[in-house]
Design a protein around this motif. Structure first.
Motif, PDB file in Angstrom:
ATOM      1  N   SER A 372       0.836  -1.187   0.000  1.00  0.00           N
ATOM      2  CA  SER A 372       0.000   0.000   0.000  1.00  0.00           C
ATOM      3  C   SER A 372       0.877   1.245   0.000  1.00  0.00           C
ATOM      4  N   VAL A 373       0.569   2.193  -0.882  1.00  0.00           N
ATOM      5  CA  VAL A 373       1.428   3.371  -1.028  1.00  0.00           C
ATOM      6  C   VAL A 373       1.229   4.396   0.075  1.00  0.00           C
ATOM      7  N   ILE A 374       0.188   4.256   0.898  1.00  0.00           N
ATOM      8  CA  ILE A 374      -0.033   5.274   1.925  1.00  0.00           C
ATOM      9  C   ILE A 374       0.669   4.957   3.241  1.00  0.00           C
ATOM     10  N   GLU A 375       1.080   3.697   3.410  1.00  0.00           N
ATOM     11  CA  GLU A 375       1.718   3.330   4.676  1.00  0.00           C
ATOM     12  C   GLU A 375       3.062   4.046   4.826  1.00  0.00           C
ATOM     13  N   GLY A 376       3.232   4.706   5.980  1.00  0.00           N
ATOM     14  CA  GLY A 376       4.466   5.435   6.253  1.00  0.00           C
ATOM     15  C   GLY A 376       4.526   6.798   5.596  1.00  0.00           C
ATOM     16  N   ARG A 377       3.475   7.191   4.895  1.00  0.00           N
ATOM     17  CA  ARG A 377       3.480   8.479   4.199  1.00  0.00           C
ATOM     18  C   ARG A 377       2.386   9.425   4.687  1.00  0.00           C
ATOM     19  N   LEU A 378       1.290   8.875   5.200  1.00  0.00           N
ATOM     20  CA  LEU A 378       0.245   9.736   5.741  1.00  0.00           C
ATOM     21  C   LEU A 378       0.631  10.242   7.117  1.00  0.00           C
ATOM     22  N   SER A 379       0.149  11.411   7.466  1.00  0.00           N
ATOM     23  CA  SER A 379       0.386  11.925   8.816  1.00  0.00           C
ATOM     24  C   SER A 379      -0.300  10.996   9.815  1.00  0.00           C
ATOM     25  N   PRO A 380       0.291  10.799  10.999  1.00  0.00           N
ATOM     26  CA  PRO A 380      -0.321   9.906  11.994  1.00  0.00           C
ATOM     27  C   PRO A 380      -1.743  10.300  12.351  1.00  0.00           C
ATOM     28  N   ALA A 381      -2.021  11.600  12.367  1.00  0.00           N
ATOM     29  CA  ALA A 381      -3.354  12.060  12.740  1.00  0.00           C
ATOM     30  C   ALA A 381      -4.413  11.581  11.745  1.00  0.00           C
ATOM     31  N   ILE A 382      -4.055  11.474  10.479  1.00  0.00           N
ATOM     32  CA  ILE A 382      -4.986  10.962   9.478  1.00  0.00           C
ATOM     33  C   ILE A 382      -5.001   9.440   9.475  1.00  0.00           C
ATOM     34  N   ARG A 383      -3.817   8.841   9.493  1.00  0.00           N
ATOM     35  CA  ARG A 383      -3.714   7.388   9.362  1.00  0.00           C
ATOM     36  C   ARG A 383      -4.442   6.658  10.482  1.00  0.00           C
ATOM     37  N   GLU A 384      -4.428   7.193  11.699  1.00  0.00           N
ATOM     38  CA  GLU A 384      -5.038   6.495  12.822  1.00  0.00           C
ATOM     39  C   GLU A 384      -6.571   6.454  12.722  1.00  0.00           C
ATOM     40  N   GLN A 385      -7.126   7.187  11.790  1.00  0.00           N
ATOM     41  CA  GLN A 385      -8.584   7.189  11.627  1.00  0.00           C
ATOM     42  C   GLN A 385      -9.071   6.162  10.603  1.00  0.00           C
ATOM     43  N   TRP A 386      -8.120   5.354  10.107  1.00  0.00           N
ATOM     44  CA  TRP A 386      -8.467   4.364   9.083  1.00  0.00           C
ATOM     45  C   TRP A 386      -7.889   2.998   9.429  1.00  0.00           C
ATOM     46  N   ASN A 387      -8.691   1.980   9.197  1.00  0.00           N
ATOM     47  CA  ASN A 387      -8.289   0.597   9.460  1.00  0.00           C
ATOM     48  C   ASN A 387      -8.024  -0.109   8.140  1.00  0.00           C
ATOM     49  N   TYR A 388      -6.855  -0.702   7.998  1.00  0.00           N
ATOM     50  CA  TYR A 388      -6.485  -1.410   6.770  1.00  0.00           C
ATOM     51  C   TYR A 388      -7.002  -2.838   6.832  1.00  0.00           C
ATOM     52  N   LEU A 389      -7.891  -3.197   5.903  1.00  0.00           N
ATOM     53  CA  LEU A 389      -8.435  -4.558   5.846  1.00  0.00           C
ATOM     54  C   LEU A 389      -7.495  -5.411   4.995  1.00  0.00           C
ATOM     55  N   GLU A 390      -6.382  -5.775   5.585  1.00  0.00           N
ATOM     56  CA  GLU A 390      -5.302  -6.388   4.811  1.00  0.00           C
ATOM     57  C   GLU A 390      -5.654  -7.767   4.282  1.00  0.00           C
ATOM     58  N   GLU A 391      -6.215  -8.620   5.121  1.00  0.00           N
ATOM     59  CA  GLU A 391      -6.541  -9.973   4.676  1.00  0.00           C
ATOM     60  C   GLU A 391      -7.591  -9.953   3.572  1.00  0.00           C
ATOM     61  N   ARG A 392      -8.614  -9.129   3.748  1.00  0.00           N
ATOM     62  CA  ARG A 392      -9.660  -9.022   2.731  1.00  0.00           C
ATOM     63  C   ARG A 392      -9.083  -8.455   1.435  1.00  0.00           C
ATOM     64  N   SER A 393      -8.178  -7.501   1.560  1.00  0.00           N
ATOM     65  CA  SER A 393      -7.533  -6.915   0.379  1.00  0.00           C
ATOM     66  C   SER A 393      -6.756  -7.963  -0.398  1.00  0.00           C
ATOM     67  N   THR A 394      -5.987  -8.772   0.305  1.00  0.00           N
ATOM     68  CA  THR A 394      -5.178  -9.806  -0.339  1.00  0.00           C
ATOM     69  C   THR A 394      -6.060 -10.827  -1.042  1.00  0.00           C
ATOM     70  N   ALA A 395      -7.147 -11.227  -0.374  1.00  0.00           N
ATOM     71  CA  ALA A 395      -8.044 -12.225  -0.954  1.00  0.00           C
ATOM     72  C   ALA A 395      -8.699 -11.709  -2.232  1.00  0.00           C
ATOM     73  N   LEU A 396      -9.140 -10.458  -2.211  1.00  0.00           N
ATOM     74  CA  LEU A 396      -9.807  -9.913  -3.394  1.00  0.00           C
ATOM     75  C   LEU A 396      -8.820  -9.606  -4.516  1.00  0.00           C
ATOM     76  N   ASN A 397      -7.597  -9.302  -4.175  1.00  0.00           N
ATOM     77  CA  ASN A 397      -6.579  -9.076  -5.209  1.00  0.00           C
ATOM     78  C   ASN A 397      -6.391 -10.332  -6.057  1.00  0.00           C
TER      79      ASN A 397
END
Length: 415
Positions: A372-397
């Protein structure tokens, strides 16, 4: 938003220049960006190359939701209408895509029936679609879009006449696929023979014996070692760098081989219209396979009835969201646009996404590389308001039939 004349080239398209240009004009990167911009200023995608069925599953799309999406070729926006969303705002920086999206919507609204829509948007060599445009579609178009499709080329042909032939062989992507077929023929391979395969086993056999060896040919490795080689796929320099980050030996040929192997071998041809576009340069006929989701008979009525819920904007995603009220958007579809962005653009975008997101809103996007291109690049204040559905993302990919992306990603608003 006011209609914008879809004739401005890259040099006059301030929105595209702002999104793309990040380096000095005379630097190698700057010249590469400007070359891509010039190519991207025409029609790029007659068909969108993201799987709408995967999108709708990832979004958990249901009736009454509001969506903001990038337009591209317009196919997925129409597919989303089958779920009866409350509204869809379509944005795109390419005025040619704007004209195509508006035309496809109006085709659903004005053509007499489903068979007419299928003939207009998917058939080749009909010779009658221009007449259907004049009788049914043109009177309902806004003046700018109508003028776009009625404009004549040096041969005296109207733009809309491409629907009498095969629009999917046009545009930057269509020409790129044509070059791929030409290169294969120069090495003794007819890619259209893939469509004769009658099983996954036969598809893999054709790929392994005919297609895979092409990527070891010196000329193809040389071509794919240059950023400009993938401009025809709509892949800008920044996105090429993402692909190169997972490649070896200075060529992305192995990465392209892997992606094409998924396209060719992981899904039955009957069920994968993306493969038909790649190998046959057309959609399958009824006896050969399934049409794109938005052209299937079972979705026609819902799409026609909900087409009026779409507004198409010539704007950036961030720009459009800046005019939205807080908490008003349920689903965001970014395609692969973030691969183009620097950190400032990324944070500006996600600041507006976060402000406008409803509770449990979802954002979906694709990336050239796997991460994911946003990991490590978004400000912490924004990033903490979002949950990454990693397993679901991998399955649908794994289910994405277009197969050209490395990663598919879903983020959900935290409670």
């Amino acid at each position: 938003m006011a209609h914008t004349a879809p004739e401005a080239g890259f040099l006059k398209n301030g929105k595209l220049k702002t999104a793309l240009l990040q380096h000095r004009p005379l630097s190698a990167s700057g010249m590469s960006e400007r070359l891509f911009g010039l190519l991207f200023s025409g029609l790029v995608y007659p068909q969108i190359w993201e799987d709408p069925d995967v999108d709708m599953e990832a979004m958990d799309l249901s009736e009454g939701q509001s969506i903001v999406t990038i337009g591209s070729g317009g196919c997925n926006m129409l597919a989303y209408l089958s779920r009866a969303p409350r509204s869809i705002d379509v944005v795109d920086l390419n005025p040619h895509h704007i004209a195509l999206n508006r035309l496809k919507l109006k085709a659903f609204e004005t053509l007499p029936g489903h068979a007419d829509v299928v003939r207009f948007l998917s058939a080749e060599g009909t010779g009658v679609n221009g007449k259907a445009f004049d009788r049914f579609i043109a009177p309902g178009l806004d003046p700018v879009t109508r003028a776009y499709w009625e404009k004549r080329n040096i041969k005296g042909q109207r733009r809309v006449s491409v629907f009498d032939r095969n629009i999917y062989r046009t545009g930057l992507l269509g020409r790129f696929i044509a070059v791929g077929h030409l290169l294969a023929r120069m090495h003794g391979v007819d890619l259209t023979e893939m469509t004769q395969a009658r099983s996954l086993r036969e598809q893999r056999q054709f790929f392994e014996t005919k297609i895979a060896p092409l990527f070891d040919r010196p000329v193809i490795r040389w071509i794919t070692s240059r950023k400009s080689s993938l401009f025809g796929l709509g892949i800008p320099p920044q996105q090429y760098d993402e692909l190169a980050s997972v490649a070896a030996e200075g060529s992305i040929a192995p990465v392209l081989r892997q992606r094409l192997e998924k396209l060719a071998c992981h899904f039955p041809l009957r069920d994968n219209y993306f493969a038909w576009q790649a190998f046959a340069r057309r959609y399958p006929r009824p006896e050969e396979g399934s049409l794109p989701t938005y052209l299937r008979a079972e979705h026609y009525r819902a799409i026609r009835e909900n087409a009026g819920n779409v507004i198409v904007h010539h704007a950036t995603f961030t720009e459009l969201l800046s005019h939205k009220t807080a908490g008003s958007v349920d689903r965001y579809v970014l395609l692969d646009a973030q691969d183009w962005m620097n950190d400032r653009q990324l944070n500006d975008l996600w600041a507006e996404i976060t402000r406008t997101a409803s509770s449990k809103a979802r954002v979906i996007f694709r990336t050239a590389a796997e991460k994911s291109v946003i990991e490590g690049r978004l400000s912490p204040a924004i990033r903490e308001q979002w949950n990454y559905l990693e397993e679901r993302s991998t399955a649908l990919n794994l289910q994405d039939r277009s197969a050209i992306y490395g990663g598919f990603h879903i983020y959900e608003r935290t409670a």
